[in-house]
Structures are given as C-alpha cells and as structure tokens.
Design an enzyme around this catalytic site. Sequence first.
Site, PDB file in Angstrom:
ATOM      1  N   ASP A 130      -1.062  -8.956   6.545  1.00 17.17           N
ATOM      2  CA  ASP A 130      -0.427  -8.645   5.255  1.00 17.17           C
ATOM      3  C   ASP A 130       0.354  -9.846   4.734  1.00 17.17           C
ATOM      4  O   ASP A 130       0.287 -10.184   3.551  1.00 17.17           O
ATOM      5  CB  ASP A 130       0.519  -7.442   5.401  1.00 17.17           C
ATOM      6  CG  ASP A 130      -0.239  -6.123   5.495  1.00 17.17           C
ATOM      7  OD1 ASP A 130      -1.468  -6.137   5.286  1.00 17.17           O
ATOM      8  OD2 ASP A 130       0.393  -5.089   5.779  1.00 17.17           O
ATOM      9  N   THR A 155       0.819  -1.209   0.000  1.00 16.10           N
ATOM     10  CA  THR A 155       0.000   0.000   0.000  1.00 16.10           C
ATOM     11  C   THR A 155       0.856   1.263   0.000  1.00 16.10           C
ATOM     12  O   THR A 155       0.568   2.214  -0.725  1.00 16.10           O
ATOM     13  CB  THR A 155      -0.930   0.015   1.233  1.00 16.10           C
ATOM     14  OG1 THR A 155      -0.148  -0.202   2.413  1.00 16.10           O
ATOM     15  CG2 THR A 155      -1.977  -1.076   1.117  1.00 16.10           C
TER      16      THR A 155
END
Length: 551
Positions: free
Chosen positions: A388, A95
Amino acid sequence: MQQGQPMIVMSEDSQRVKDKDAQDYNISAARAVAEAVRSTLGPKGMDKMLVDSMGSVTITNDGVTILKEMDIDNPTAEMIIEVAETQEDEAGDGTTTAVAIAGELLKNAEDLLEQDIHPTAIIKGFHLASEQAREEIDDIATDIDTDDEELLRKTAETSMTGKGTEVNKEYLAELIVEAVRQVTVEDENGDNVVDLEFLNIETQTGRSAGESDLLEGGIVDKDPVHDNMPRSAEDADILLLDEAIEVEETDVDTEVSVTDPDQLQKFLDREEKQLQEKVDTIADLGADVVFCQKGIDDLAQHYLAKEGILAVRRAKKSDLEFLQEVVGAAIVSDLESATEEDLGFGDVTRDEEDELFYVEGEDAHGVTLLLRGSTDHVVDELERGVNDALDVVAQTVSDGRVLAGGGAIEVELAGRLRDYADSVSGREQLAVEAFADSLELVPRVLAENAGLDSIDTLVDLRAAHDDGDVEAGLNVFTGDVEDTFEAGVVEPAHAKEQAVTSAAEAANLVLKIDDIISAGDLSTDKGDDEEGGPGGAGGMGGMGGGMGGMM
C-alpha cells in the site's frame, strides 16, 4: 390478465423484491459490508482474523483484503466490494475509507427516502456533491516537489501506520522511497512515471522487520544443484533457461526389449552423451551461471560442476522474468538455438546465512525489497502494508499533490459542500448536505477507534476549520486537534479523490435499483449451501456465515 386470472411469467423458483423492500434490502446489505471494516480505520484501528474454509488464517486490517477473504454471498454486498477493489487498483490505499463513506452515504440516503424524496433527486445531489468535492480537493491539495524525500517518507509512514509496521515504519519508509526512486523514469513529456513492475518484493521469516533490505537487482531463493559448484560469480555471463537439462523423452510411450547387457549399456551411454552435449552447449555459449526453470539431471549437475558453472534448478518463472530486466538476458526455451546475445551480464553472490542468491546487473532497472518478519502472519501483514505504501508513494511522485490527513480534508470538504448546497436548488440540496454529513464519518470513526468521544472531536474539528485552519485534523494518539500536515500525517490527493468518487458512484448504483429479480435464491453462491433464504423485505438474503461472523 386472462379471463380474470393473473398471467404468470416467472418460474416458481424465482425471487422478486420490489420498490421500498428492494431499497431496504440493498441498503442493509451495503451497510453491513461497510460496518464490517469500519473498526479497522486509522492508526488505532483493530485487526480482523479471517479463517477460510480450508482453515488458513489471515490477520489484517487492510480493507480490501478483509472484503476479499470474507465469505460474502450477496449481490449488493459484492457491488460494494468492487468499490474497495477499484480503490486498491487505482490508488493503492484508502479502501476502508471508500467503503465506509459508501455505507454512510446509503445510510443518509435512507433517511431522505423516509422523507419521500425520490431516489432520482438523491442520485443527482450525490453526483453534484461528488463533482464539487473533486474540485475542492484539487483546490485544497498542496503541490509538492517530487524530489522532496522527507515528504515522501511521511506519506509512506502515514500509509503504513497501524498496519503492523509501527515499530520500524521510519526505516521501512526510507526503503520504500528509495525503491520508488529506483524505478522512476521520465517520459517524453518530462513527467515522472513509476513502473512498479520493476520492483520485486521477497519475504523471509525468522528475523525482525528492521532487518529488511533493498537490493539493486534480484533474489533467487534456491541452492546450487551440486556441492562442488562455485558459490558466486563476478562479471558473470548468465543464462536464463526455460528447458530441462535432462534426457529427452519420446513423445509416445515405447517399449524396448533388451536381450544383451551390452545393449542396455549402449542406451545408458547414449543418455550420458545427450546430457554431455547439453552441458557442452552451455559451456560453449560462455555461460558462467545457469538459472533453470525446470529440472537438471543428476549427471548433468556433475558435468556442470566439472565445467565450473553455477547452476540453479526449479527457479520460479516470475524470478526469471524479473532477472531479464536485471541482467539484460533473454529467456531461452531451446538450448540448441541459443546464442551469446541471449546471455545476460552481472554479479551473482551467495548469502549462506539466508540461503539466497543476490543477482545484480550493471544497469539494473529492477530492484528487490526483501521484507523480514518473525512469523508468516507478521510478514504477510507487513507485505500488505508495504505494498500500500509503495502505491501511495508512487501515486504521489506521479501526481505531485498531497493533503493533510487525520480527518482534516473530510471536515474541510464537508464545510465547503454545505456552503455549496446553498447554491443548489430543489431537493438535491438535501442530498448535497447528506453527502457532506457522510464525509464526516471519517473523523468520527477515527475518534471512536482511538477510544475518544466522536461528538466532541467533531465539534472541535469544525470549530478549527471555521477559524480557517484548513489542515486541522485529529491526533489519535493525544486526542488533540492540530495541524496534521505539519505533524507529518500526509495523504495523496489522488487517493482521496478516488475514494469520494467511487463511494458516490456505488451509492448511486444501489439507490437506482427498485426491483430485484432473481432466477432462484438471491444468493450469488449457487453451490450446495442453500442457507440464508431469499432475503425479502430488509432480509440479508444469504450474506452467508462468513458475513455473520464479522458483525
């Protein structure tokens, strides 16, 4: 114009920013968002402390978490935040990279606009570069055997590095790879499908991250409702109940006048009989364990204990839904209509030290990752890093392609895009070159965050790639340029493709705007807080106190 007077078609409260001012406004807002997260990139990235309006503190270096928690009040900035959210949904990681590249693309586009290059030419050039970059990533990527556990562990470790899991990342990577393997199935085409919905994450404070564990089944963080109940049950029939084991109340408010103590006793006896009947129904079903989402009356607890049934009340709805997959049960919402087929089957054991129930089924498809940390802040950041890593490993298993990390792919892509730019005619060629320059932001920021000289690092990386070393990246711990793939810095190809595509599309969306018309303040928050102003030429138009605090 009417008789020499201008025609006014907008309200007095409306705001309008046009042409060059609109472009400056949008680019400034988008770049401010990118600048806010740049310092978190890489293993040496710093953390942000975010304090919300209620005083809750979040400490993290996860890009999407930072952007979601920040009090951003600007329409263009929120468009850039969508880049991070899309990256999180599609790839699970990367991100910060996606947002940083989007900001750099707009910075370089601003330089091209200063040279009187039309936004349409820049947009087309960025689109061409994005498409070419995806093709080059596919060409550079290494196809792996999804049974290669060592490489999958390296992918998980790379994702977790710098996210509060540093000390125990090898151990956690093993748990993550095993967890993904447990919930991986083959579809009818023979492809691997990872269903992370069957993976539950539970957290617990007071212990070190190295004591985290992977369990084949589920966890219920509750106590038995009665001291005389059994603490465990092997080969148990398990009832998942979404109905209170309490006295049924009337649908409307009623009043009863009692003139005789015997009448009151009859009411109490009737309530007692109701509870006894409910417990008898559970016992007749053959249930050994009851996980109830709602309440259990004190008297019913006594009856259940007498029957030797282990019962838990106020279990979370999410826990019951997960246990459905673990023990193969149905959630019963009406006890009267329940049958033996609704029961599940498995072992229930009690961990008195952690005050947890472990529930394991015979062919449990669901697994639980129990993460432990010393404090709430530590375990929260640990959970974000593990989430993640789970997404990254799942993507790698599904996609089967990986790349060298440490800025290696960005430098290689930049070189190939510069070669590709020679074949592009017109002013779009300059946009393709600007796109290539933007990708090199990643190794530059990695070097900056590690306290290294970014220019020297970039020169060394370019030289290595010019010599044909496609996997040459930066070792942020030593400052050396080395083969990062061999060093175990491995990233999924899909995440990089998504980051490049999302960044390009967001930049193009911003560049295409030449007129901003707002019914009022350019702020997106229409609450009582009117601070920030309309922005105007280059103004930030209500980025809000939360944004200012991050700069």
